[in-house]
Design a protein around this motif. Structure first.
Motif, PDB file in Angstrom:
ATOM      1  N   MET A  95       0.873  -1.187   0.000  1.00  0.00           N
ATOM      2  CA  MET A  95       0.000   0.000   0.000  1.00  0.00           C
ATOM      3  C   MET A  95       0.912   1.241   0.000  1.00  0.00           C
ATOM      4  O   MET A  95       1.595   1.492  -0.985  1.00  0.00           O
TER       5      MET A  95
ATOM      6  N   GLN B 246      -9.858   3.212   1.190  1.00  0.00           N
ATOM      7  CA  GLN B 246      -8.486   2.739   1.005  1.00  0.00           C
ATOM      8  C   GLN B 246      -8.293   2.159  -0.397  1.00  0.00           C
ATOM      9  O   GLN B 246      -7.266   2.402  -1.049  1.00  0.00           O
ATOM     10  N   GLU B 247      -9.267   1.409  -0.863  1.00  0.00           N
ATOM     11  CA  GLU B 247      -9.174   0.817  -2.206  1.00  0.00           C
ATOM     12  C   GLU B 247      -9.110   1.912  -3.281  1.00  0.00           C
ATOM     13  O   GLU B 247      -8.306   1.854  -4.211  1.00  0.00           O
ATOM     14  N   ILE B 248      -9.973   2.906  -3.152  1.00  0.00           N
ATOM     15  CA  ILE B 248      -9.995   4.009  -4.123  1.00  0.00           C
ATOM     16  C   ILE B 248      -8.694   4.802  -4.038  1.00  0.00           C
ATOM     17  O   ILE B 248      -8.106   5.184  -5.051  1.00  0.00           O
TER      18      ILE B 248
ATOM     19  N   LEU C 129      -5.822   3.780  -3.291  1.00  0.00           N
ATOM     20  CA  LEU C 129      -4.704   3.042  -3.907  1.00  0.00           C
ATOM     21  C   LEU C 129      -4.837   2.916  -5.416  1.00  0.00           C
ATOM     22  O   LEU C 129      -3.843   2.949  -6.131  1.00  0.00           O
ATOM     23  N   HIS C 130      -6.061   2.762  -5.903  1.00  0.00           N
ATOM     24  CA  HIS C 130      -6.196   2.333  -7.296  1.00  0.00           C
ATOM     25  C   HIS C 130      -6.936   3.308  -8.205  1.00  0.00           C
ATOM     26  O   HIS C 130      -6.930   3.124  -9.415  1.00  0.00           O
ATOM     27  N   GLU C 131      -7.607   4.291  -7.641  1.00  0.00           N
ATOM     28  CA  GLU C 131      -8.368   5.190  -8.523  1.00  0.00           C
ATOM     29  C   GLU C 131      -7.957   6.650  -8.389  1.00  0.00           C
ATOM     30  O   GLU C 131      -8.112   7.427  -9.317  1.00  0.00           O
TER      31      GLU C 131
ATOM     32  N   ALA D 170     -13.525   0.978   1.404  1.00  0.00           N
ATOM     33  CA  ALA D 170     -13.683   1.516   0.051  1.00  0.00           C
ATOM     34  C   ALA D 170     -12.731   2.681  -0.146  1.00  0.00           C
ATOM     35  O   ALA D 170     -12.089   2.811  -1.205  1.00  0.00           O
TER      36      ALA D 170
END
Lengths: 319, 319
Positions: free
Chosen positions: B114, B181-183, B185-187, B179
């Motif tokens: 991360m 954290q996911e965004i 990292l990736h969006e 959500a």
């Protein structure tokens, strides 16, 4: 296949062959409807795959909705039904919550910094499919959702929900399943006799089996004596299950099983320390004890017996 | 220090300087006793460090019992007190549970896959100190314990506990903090204007602030209108907090802050997209809105105002 050529015991031979067919056995036909019901409910309890962030929800659904045997939720529902089924819809959801926790643990177990596995349930592991960071978040998302599913259940009384949540957290916690994973990774290699391996099998598998049965019994409003006996049943089924899993890992065929085998080649298991024959006997002893506890609980039903048979084969019910 | 030389506004200058002193401000002296009480309770709510597996319990305690500001548990307790304090001991434990969740998210955030951070709260990050696998298990252990702490509380009524658990799971979940954290990292890298950044700040920080305030209000038995207003207050404090955090990351001094800075150098933040001046103004607008909502809630207390001041400095209360 398990090498049983030198065991000279057709009963153990048959049992060992049954273990190798885990998940492909036709003995669980009577439970197929329940397994389908659980799979449907699992899908309903997670956000849809296209809901943002789609990568996260896709990975959660991918991990949870694979071809799992659903032993834990089946156990939860069947114990609840056996106890009177006062709150079956709660038992179904709580069982699904336990399955989410189980899946969350598998995702972590498979990570490069843990077992570094490539295959699980017949498909690439979650981190191979979605990347490590998303896999870790999917695992945490499933664990978190498990608690949410129980807490938000509409019909169950709050006191039942809090008892179930307390039990689940105890089972998962740093004295339960998570402790099992930490010991598995960092202490197991030093084990040189069977006793601590059995303790580890309890943490890795027994605790969640017991939590599933316990929550099912609470949902069914079982009396304390029945709860004690039926959780004892679940504990010994769980211990047999983990030993069987180690046997399969040591000797099974990856294609048939759907996950990496030989993962434990360089770490001690009951089978590697005491031999295949002794490990098979340990399975049988645990199953024998389990059947006794189930009878004692007063919750013995044809479907619960069928569940055990579907995992271990009818031979496992003997001895 | 934040470069405010070209802002030509002494108010913003003062605010920006206050942000850089976050955690070292003396303005929170009135809350020091509560922070000590929370630190003591956090220590009691985790297994002792020498309890097996010691590596796991050590890492959980190491991560949780560092020098955190404890904003979320303080918020939970103060809102509960403001609402009448009907169940203060539950608010204290639930606030500690929210802090466990927050710490669990920091451990994951810092992982090599991360943000790959070296320092947190003035010490090596958990994975640098204990290794990746133990760090991940410590994070999951803290998240799980958070639910357990709420579920097992002795005095609170089950209905309060299940509502708190439901709120916590919603806030953490794959539509909440996870959500975020996911965004992140990736969006996030694709974001080119302020609006989605604010949405992300809500998920990363706002949701847990709101959960802390909401659970505190439930514990204090606040009426629905007060709950709505005080959670609005918490939301805007959280948004200001995250924007301030991004400002500090961009311009602060690692030694004074106790964690890596410049982590976000190549990813867009409100400050990088709209400029430092605009980010500071956004903080102030959020704080102004927050103060209005707090007044409207009827739960405005000197200690809640002092909490905001301790984070942002007295200047943050203006505008």
């Amino acid at each position: 296949m398990i090498d049983v050529s030198n065991l000279g015991n057709s009963h153990i031979d048959s049992f060992a062959q049954t273990l190798n067919r885990q998940g492909t056995s036709s003995a669980d036909d009577g439970l197929a409807d329940l397994r389908r019901e659980i799979n449907t409910r699992l899908g309903q309890l997670l956000p849809m795959a296209d809901q943002p962030p789609a990568s996260l929800h896709n990975s959660m659904r991918y991990s949870l909705l694979g071809s799992g045997k659903r032993v834990r939720p089946i156990l939860c529902v069947l114990v609840s039904e056996a106890a009177g089924g006062a709150d079956r819809s709660f038992a179904l959801d709580a069982g699904c919550a336990v399955e989410m926790v189980h899946t969350a643990s598998l995702i972590l177990d498979d990570l490069p910094c843990m077992d570094d596995a490539a295959m699980r349930r017949g498909r690439p592991t979650t981190h191979r499919e979605f990347g490590q960071s998303t896999a870790i978040l999917a695992s945490v998302g499933l664990l978190n959702r498990a608690f949410g599913v129980i807490a938000e259940h509409h019909d169950a009384p709050p006191a039942l929900k809090t008892r179930a949540l307390e039990r689940l957290s105890e089972a998962v916690g740093s004295n339960g399943m998570i402790a099992g994973q930490e010991i598995d990774l960092h202490e197991r290699r030093n084990y040189d006799h069977a006793k601590p391996i059995e303790g580890l099998n309890w943490l890795k598998t027994g605790v969640l089996f017991v939590a599933a049965a316990h929550i099912g019994a609470l949902a069914g409003n079982a009396p304390p004596s029945a709860i004690a006996a039926v959780t004892d049943f679940a504990k010994h089924v769980g211990l047999a299950f983990q030993t069987a899993d180690d046997l399969i890992d040591q000797t099974g065929d990856a294609g048939a099983i759907g996950k990496d085998v030989g993962q434990d080649d360089d770490i001690p298991t009951l089978a590697s320390l005491s031999g295949t024959r002794s490990a098979v006997l340990s399975c049988e002893e645990n199953l024998s004890y389990a059947h006794g506890a189930l009878r004692e609980s007063g919750l013995e039903t044809a479907r619960l017996l069928a569940l055990v048979d579907s995992i271990f084969g009818a031979s496992g019910a003997g001895a």
